[in-house]
Design a protein around this motif. Structure first.
Motif, short mmCIF file in Angstrom:
data_model
loop_
_atom_site.label_atom_id
_atom_site.label_comp_id
_atom_site.label_asym_id
_atom_site.label_seq_id
_atom_site.Cartn_x
_atom_site.Cartn_y
_atom_site.Cartn_z
N ILE A 213 0.86 -1.19 0.00
CA ILE A 213 0.00 0.00 0.00
C ILE A 213 0.89 1.23 0.00
O ILE A 213 1.77 1.37 0.88
CB ILE A 213 -0.93 0.01 1.23
N VAL A 214 0.70 2.10 -0.97
CA VAL A 214 1.47 3.34 -1.06
C VAL A 214 0.50 4.51 -1.13
O VAL A 214 -0.69 4.36 -1.43
CB VAL A 214 2.40 3.35 -2.29
N SER A 215 1.02 5.68 -0.87
CA SER A 215 0.21 6.90 -0.94
C SER A 215 0.06 7.32 -2.40
O SER A 215 0.96 7.13 -3.22
CB SER A 215 0.85 8.02 -0.13
N GLN A 216 -1.10 7.92 -2.72
CA GLN A 216 -1.30 8.44 -4.07
C GLN A 216 -0.57 9.75 -4.29
O GLN A 216 -0.39 10.19 -5.43
CB GLN A 216 -2.79 8.64 -4.34
N TYR A 217 -0.17 10.41 -3.24
CA TYR A 217 0.50 11.70 -3.35
C TYR A 217 1.99 11.48 -3.57
O TYR A 217 2.64 10.73 -2.84
CB TYR A 217 0.27 12.54 -2.10
N ILE A 218 2.53 12.13 -4.59
CA ILE A 218 3.94 11.95 -4.96
C ILE A 218 4.87 12.37 -3.84
O ILE A 218 5.86 11.71 -3.55
CB ILE A 218 4.24 12.75 -6.24
N GLU A 219 4.56 13.48 -3.17
CA GLU A 219 5.44 13.98 -2.12
C GLU A 219 5.40 13.13 -0.87
O GLU A 219 6.20 13.33 0.05
CB GLU A 219 5.06 15.43 -1.78
N ASP A 220 4.49 12.17 -0.81
CA ASP A 220 4.34 11.33 0.38
C ASP A 220 4.73 9.89 0.03
O ASP A 220 3.99 8.95 0.29
CB ASP A 220 2.89 11.38 0.88
N SER A 221 5.92 9.71 -0.58
CA SER A 221 6.32 8.39 -1.07
C SER A 221 7.40 7.75 -0.23
O SER A 221 8.03 6.79 -0.66
CB SER A 221 6.81 8.52 -2.53
N ASN A 222 7.65 8.25 0.97
CA ASN A 222 8.71 7.70 1.81
C ASN A 222 8.20 6.74 2.87
O ASN A 222 8.92 6.42 3.81
CB ASN A 222 9.49 8.84 2.48
N TYR A 223 6.96 6.29 2.69
CA TYR A 223 6.41 5.34 3.66
C TYR A 223 5.43 4.43 2.94
O TYR A 223 4.57 4.89 2.17
CB TYR A 223 5.69 6.08 4.80
N VAL A 224 5.57 3.10 3.19
CA VAL A 224 4.66 2.13 2.59
C VAL A 224 4.19 1.19 3.68
O VAL A 224 4.83 1.04 4.74
CB VAL A 224 5.33 1.33 1.45
N VAL A 225 3.07 0.53 3.41
CA VAL A 225 2.50 -0.45 4.34
C VAL A 225 2.26 -1.73 3.56
O VAL A 225 1.76 -1.70 2.43
CB VAL A 225 1.18 0.06 4.95
N THR A 226 2.64 -2.86 4.15
CA THR A 226 2.34 -4.16 3.56
C THR A 226 1.24 -4.82 4.37
O THR A 226 1.16 -4.65 5.59
CB THR A 226 3.59 -5.05 3.53
N TYR A 227 0.43 -5.62 3.68
CA TYR A 227 -0.74 -6.22 4.33
C TYR A 227 -0.78 -7.72 4.04
O TYR A 227 -0.62 -8.16 2.89
CB TYR A 227 -2.02 -5.56 3.81
N CYS A 228 -1.01 -8.52 5.09
CA CYS A 228 -1.19 -9.96 4.99
C CYS A 228 -2.65 -10.27 5.27
O CYS A 228 -3.14 -10.03 6.39
CB CYS A 228 -0.27 -10.68 5.97
N GLU A 229 -3.36 -10.80 4.28
CA GLU A 229 -4.78 -11.06 4.41
C GLU A 229 -5.07 -12.17 5.42
O GLU A 229 -6.00 -12.08 6.23
CB GLU A 229 -5.35 -11.44 3.04
N GLU A 230 -4.27 -13.23 5.40
CA GLU A 230 -4.54 -14.39 6.26
C GLU A 230 -4.46 -14.04 7.73
O GLU A 230 -5.32 -14.43 8.53
CB GLU A 230 -3.57 -15.51 5.92
N HIS A 231 -3.43 -13.28 8.11
CA HIS A 231 -3.20 -12.99 9.52
C HIS A 231 -3.60 -11.56 9.90
O HIS A 231 -3.39 -11.17 11.05
CB HIS A 231 -1.73 -13.23 9.88
N LYS A 232 -4.13 -10.83 8.97
CA LYS A 232 -4.55 -9.44 9.22
C LYS A 232 -3.40 -8.61 9.78
O LYS A 232 -3.52 -7.94 10.79
CB LYS A 232 -5.76 -9.38 10.16
N LEU A 233 -2.24 -8.69 9.11
CA LEU A 233 -1.04 -7.98 9.55
C LEU A 233 -0.84 -6.73 8.71
O LEU A 233 -0.96 -6.75 7.49
CB LEU A 233 0.19 -8.88 9.41
#
Length: 1166
Positions: free
Chosen positions: A54-74
């Motif tokens: 998961i990344v931000s749609q805003y170009i200036e906000d590209s220094n942080y991402v989130v990963t998601y695991c569906e099975e364990h809701k992580l």
């Protein structure tokens, strides 16, 4: 309520999670029992496979991402350095979403539907379709994580208030972040769609906005600060930061519009291009002009992202799905047919993310990593207005500025050669000496050549491939990655390219760069850092400098799709201002060609429609052709309707701020909408509604789009093309009226119908106040003289007179041409004068009172002219008068002449016989014996000899023209032979000949003016007056009043009648016949007419083309139906192939037979 749970580390099968001792809880009520969701904070994790990045749609906000695991809701947060390749990136903090057991038992099938990330805050929509919630997970300030208790606010796991009430049983909620951190949610279950703006820190509803006119909306989508509202004809782009409309886009495709699932919409870095997948294609639009750019047809194609490559070129990544295989392609938005397969650069076990800056975010050993994105050759499109070109030119100007301060000069000695680029393609800069003559000094020059495949470009007639510069004028040079050469000289900035064996000038910014201040001025204005692309060449200055360079640059822009879609309106405006007829003609032809090739290019008509008033004066033939070719516009769809006549409308929506007094009001309209849906779906109410509407005739209608985009919209300085063109000659506006009147001017009738629906209430209000004004004066001047009524009349009169003054000031010449304005001025000014006179001096002369009331009656009658049954007669009254006015002037001068002649011969000053005393009747008194005792003489008056005064002589001639010869009864024809001759001449030439001719002219004028379009023009003038002089300035910015596009429905029978009339040559247009689209004929099932003037060979060629098309269709259908069985059973394979070949043979024989029959029929007719 929050809870604290101690959890030990879990390490199993090379997977481990290290939890913090902090748990963030969130209360949830399940059947009156309180349970809670909670987030377990993760400090370390390894070995878990993640399903989504998961990344931000805003170009200036590209220094942080989130990963998601569906099975364990992580959910794992990662701080990334997008500019630095490598991995793994720094793990920040993670959360595990834990569900209560009671919730799982009750509902089950829990799912997270949608994410949005911004500034380390993750918005999630989750639930199971029955209970839907939107929660906010905050990844900020990891070091301040502490257990949460009742006395502390939960700042890590926030539930947006009232979401479960607003979006009850809604599976997917559209939401997003604004740059200020506020959260936007869209609700489509109310009567009007609603936009809920939540405050990020407080998670309370901050503002509510109603989306009005939302009945036509089908879908909606949020991207950054843009809200896209989709309807059956297109979509509207809103700016959520300003809550204002940015652009309206329209679908004009040959295929049916069905929103694809999954659906995606992406915007490029500079927000100039937009791509979205509309079944069955991906379409690209210009966000600057709203025009359609291109489309790409791939199976289940989805736009992924616009990416800027290292050479500065920009392209679109799309994902396709075919034969159970996912592939990725990279294509040029302006040349979408040439796609490059980039599947190997993107695909992996996880859906990798390619950013706009061409960086790939991927998983490396269960951790986030950064890698280079695409590595493709984009030589197929050299966008000169790309951001990279702009940056290169900007940096060159900066270097020139520094070098000039250091007094650095580029030196080219005799024979010195500089090669730019590598073989086989090179630009050559070569020093040389140009010998002028022995009277002038020689000049050091620089020659510019170009080589490709080791061959110098040459041209026999003129050597455009050889460019000369004085050495002292050359300031800088650079070869760009797209093989364009930039030269900065003292005369400006030049960009050259090679096209068809010639060096061509692609760009020129004309500027005398003679000192450092000039360069700095360029850097501060046209080439400032906030810009992203080169400005349009200053064509007006270039035109003064060189007509050839101007033509070359304009032609380059017109022939380049990217540049034409961006600068088309500007170059047309410049061409009109400077009367460049060939350029204007070329732009028109280019737009016609684009529309002919693809109806989706209809948006280019905006370029013309905005300039129609200026084009009418000098280029009326082009405007005539434009209006005529678009007389039958592109049809959109067929539907059923109860409208038995033309119905015009817009699909515009408006967003208005709602201010509910309490929270209960938020849900009132939602429950009202549910009640309406219940009534709609209830059989009893449906039956009742059917009985009420059964007398309404439902018929098939065709939906069209008006071919004058933004024509009625107010531009800068309150300029409106529609109102401007109404003041022009109506022959331009109604230039293609056919003699049989089959066509009722649908395009202009739709505009007038739409505007009348908008302004008719204002018109009725004006009429109402005029009625008060009229009655007050009529009562006061006739029955009840009352100063209060006179004062009311004065107030209303001054109000209306002020509007007339504004109208006269707007365009005096146009104002006095319209005779109705004279009635208006008289009807408003005379009551004011009479009322003031009455209040100050007492009762005025009766003639003034009578004439004032007469004008008031006439003005009241004029309000009926907007209704067709009355309006056509007003058209005839004034139109016929204008038509026969020259004839009346001739008749008037003839009357003047005869009046003068009779005045001379019957004037008593010239002859005593004409003295009134001698012309009166005498009565003699006769006695019984026959003698006369006295004579009685009738007393003469001014009518005894009307020719004693010239004005009464004119009146006598008028009476004589009407058949009243009483003015000549005092003379005998024998005693006044001259009078008799003049009388015979006058009666013959005027009363007999000219008056009968006048009656004939009246009949002809009535026949010409008794048309529906004349009434429409009159109604348009009334609406224009309301629009210009009764509206407030902010009304002109209202998109509901002035949309970009107007749509209208016409009964299918009327459309069919017109097309049949055109096909059968029953119409006679003043210009070529309108274009009838293939889609419209298909909808109405009307085939193309057979042209009898075609030769037999042409007909055979047409039939051959049809046969080839049928064969191609058969091949495509066969490819879809043929399925090769598995080769396990060879006998079965052979049998199925035989069956398929028999089908092919049968289809081909049938097609050949049909073709032969048609050719035989043609030969027989021959």
């Amino acid at each position: 309520m929050s809870h604290i749970i101690e959890i030990e580390d879990n390490i199993e099968n090379e997977k481990y999670i290290k939890y913090s001792n902090v748990v963030i809880g969130l209360d949830v009520e399940v059947e009156t029992k309180k349970e809670f969701f909670h987030l377990r904070i993760i400090e370390e994790v390894y070995g878990y496979k993640f399903d989504q990045i998961i990344v931000s749609q805003y170009i200036e906000d590209s220094n942080y991402v989130v990963t998601y695991c569906e099975e364990h809701k992580l959910f794992l947060g990662w701080s990334v350095d997008i500019e630095q390749n490598g991995g793994p990136q720094k793990f920040d903090v993670g959360f595990e979403l834990y569900l209560p057991d009671l919730y799982n038992e009750k509902y089950g099938n829990y799912k997270i539907y949608k994410f949005a990330l911004y500034q380390k805050r993750l918005l999630i929509c989750h639930g199971n379709g029955i209970n839907i919630n939107v929660d906010l997970i905050d990844f900020n300030n990891k070091k301040f994580l502490e257990p949460i208790n009742k006395n502390k606010n939960n700042k890590k796991f926030l539930r947006l208030k009232d979401v479960e009430k607003i979006f009850h049983k809604k599976i997917l909620i559209e939401f997003g972040f604004l740059p200020d951190g506020d959260i936007i949610l869209i609700d489509d279950e109310s009567i009007d769609y609603k936009i809920y703006k939540y405050s990020g820190p407080t998670r309370n509803v901050k503002e509510i906005f109603n989306i009005r006119n939302s009945k036509s909306l089908k879908e909606y989508f949020i991207y950054q600060t843009k809200l896209f509202l989709f309807n059956e004809f297109g979509f509207i782009q809103w700016d959520l930061s300003k809550m204002s409309v940015d652009m309206e886009y329209i679908y004009l495709f040959d295929y049916d519009i069905i929103r694809h699932d999954p659906f995606n919409l992406v915007i490029n870095k500079n927000q100039t291009l937009l791509a979205l997948n509309i079944n069955p294609k991906i379409d690209i639009f210009s966000m600057e002009t709203g025009v359609w750019i291109s489309s790409c047809d791939f199976d289940s194609g989805i736009p992924i992202e616009f990416v800027t490559l290292g050479d500065g070129s920009e392209g679109l990544i799309i994902r396709t799905f075919s034969d159970s295989k996912i592939t990725y392609k990279f294509l040029d938005p302006f040349q979408s047919f040439d796609a490059i397969d980039v599947t190997n650069d993107i695909s992996g076990e996880l859906q990798n993310i390619i950013t706009k800056s061409n960086k790939k975010i991927c998983m490396i050993e269960y951790k986030v990593g950064i890698a280079d994105g695409l590595d493709v050759n984009t030589a197929h499109h050299n966008g000169i207005y790309a951001s990279s070109t702009f940056k290169n030119v900007q940096e060159m100007l900066m270097r020139v500025n520094i070098k000039r301060k250091n007094k650095h000069v580029i030196e080219f000695t005799e024979g010195h050669t500089l090669k730019l680029g590598k073989e086989p393609f090179q630009f050559i800069l070569e020093g040389s000496i140009y010998e002028k003559n022995h009277y002038e000094d020689n000049i050091s020059i620089v020659k510019l050549f170009a080589f490709q495949n080791y061959n110098k470009y040459k041209r026999t007639q003129n050597n455009d491939s050889l460019i000369y510069f004085e050495q002292t004028n050359l300031l800088s040079y650079q070869l760009l990655n797209n093989r364009d050469l930039v030269l900065i000289t003292k005369h400006g900035i030049f960009i050259y390219t090679v096209y068809e064996d010639l060096i061509r000038l692609r760009y020129f910014w004309m500027k005398n760069i003679m000192n450092d201040d000039t360069i700095q001025e360029l850097l501060n204005k046209e080439f400032i850092s906030t810009h992203n692309s080169l400005p349009l060449p200053n064509l007006e200055d270039i035109l003064k400098f060189s007509k050839d360079i101007y033509d070359q640059l304009v032609l380059s822009i017109i022939n380049e799709p990217e540049e034409f879609s961006k600068f088309g309106p500007k170059i047309l405006q410049i061409a009109i201002d400077h009367k460049q007829d060939p350029i204007i003609q070329l732009i028109f032809e280019k737009i016609y060609e684009l529309i002919k090739n693809n109806p989706a290019n209809y948006g280019y008509l905006t370029f013309i429609s905005l300039h129609l008033p200026n084009l009418c004066d000098r280029y009326s033939y082009l405007v005539t052709k434009y209006i005529l070719l678009r007389s039958i516009p592109i049809c959109l769809s067929v539907k059923n309707s109860t409208n038995n006549f033309l119905y015009a409308y817009s699909n515009n929506t408006s967003i208005e701020k709602s201010n509910p007094s309490n929270n209960n009001f938020i849900f009132f309209r939602k429950y009202l909408a549910k009640t309406q849906n219940f009534i709609k779906n209830n059989n009893y109410f449906n039956s009742f509604h059917t009985n009420l509407t059964k007398h309404s005739k439902i018929q098939e209608v065709i939906s069209f789009v008006n071919p004058f985009p933004q024509f009625c919209k107010y531009q800068d300085k309150n300029y409106n093309s529609w109102n401007e063109i109404l003041t022009k000659s109506k022959s331009i506006l109604f230039c293609n009226i056919d003699s049989n009147n089959f066509y009722k001017w649908w395009n202009f009738a739709a505009i007038i119908e739409f505007k009348w629906n908008i302004f008719k209430n204002t018109y009725y209000l004006i009429w109402f106040f005029y009625t008060i004004f009229f009655l007050c004066f009529a009562l006061a001047s006739t029955l009840i003289p009352n100063n209060i009524l006179f004062i009311i009349s004065i107030v209303f009169g001054f109000g209306y007179l002020t509007v007339e003054g504004r109208q006269c000031y707007w365009k005096p010449k146009f104002y006095f041409i319209d005779i109705w304005n004279l009635f208006d001025v008289g009807a408003y000014s005379l009551p004011i004068i009479t009322s003031l006179y009455w209040i100050i001096n007492g009762k005025p002369p009766l003639w003034l009172i009578a004439f004032t009331n007469l004008l008031l009656y006439f003005k009241f009658l004029l309000f009926f002219r907007v209704f067709k049954s009355f309006g056509i007669y007003f058209v005839l009254i004034i139109g016929v008068a204008k038509k026969v006015f020259p004839f009346l002037m001739i008749l008037f001068f003839i009357i003047l002449g005869f009046a003068h002649a009779f005045f001379i011969i019957l004037n008593p000053k010239e002859d005593e016989k004409n003295d009134p005393q001698n012309l009166v009747t005498k009565y003699d008194s006769i006695n019984s014996d026959g003698t006369m005792t006295s004579t009685l003489i009738q007393q003469p008056d001014s009518n005894t000899n009307m020719f004693s005064w010239y004005p009464t002589s004119l009146l006598a001639m008028y009476l004589l023209l009407t058949g009243d010869s009483g003015s000549l009864s005092s003379w005998t024809y024998r005693e006044a032979p001259a009078m008799t001759i003049f009388l015979v001449l006058f009666t013959f030439f005027t009363a007999i000949y000219l008056m009968n001719l006048f009656i004939g002219l009246l009949n002809m004028a009535i026949e010409d003016l008794d048309k529906y379009e004349e009434f429409l023009l009159q109604k348009a003038m009334v609406i224009m007056e309301i629009e210009l002089f009764y509206m407030l300035p902010y009304h002109r910015k209202n998109k509901e009043y002035f949309p970009d596009w107007i749509y209208y429905d016409v009964p299918a029978n009327e459309v069919r009648r017109l097309i049949n009339a055109i096909d059968n040559n029953q119409t006679e247009f003043d210009a070529p016949s309108p274009i009838i689209s293939e889609k419209l004929r298909n909808l109405l099932k009307i085939p193309e007419p057979v042209n009898e003037n075609k030769s037999i060979n042409e007909l055979k060629q047409q039939l051959t083309d049809e046969f080839k098309k049928q064969t191609k269709d058969i091949q495509e259908s066969l490819l879809k139906t043929i399925k090769i069985p598995e080769p396990a059973n060879e006998n079965k394979l052979v049998d199925e192939l035989k069956q398929q070949m028999e089908v092919i043979q049968e289809l081909l024989l049938k097609a050949v037979k049909t073709q032969n029959d048609k050719i035989e029929e043609v030969n027989t007719n021959q």
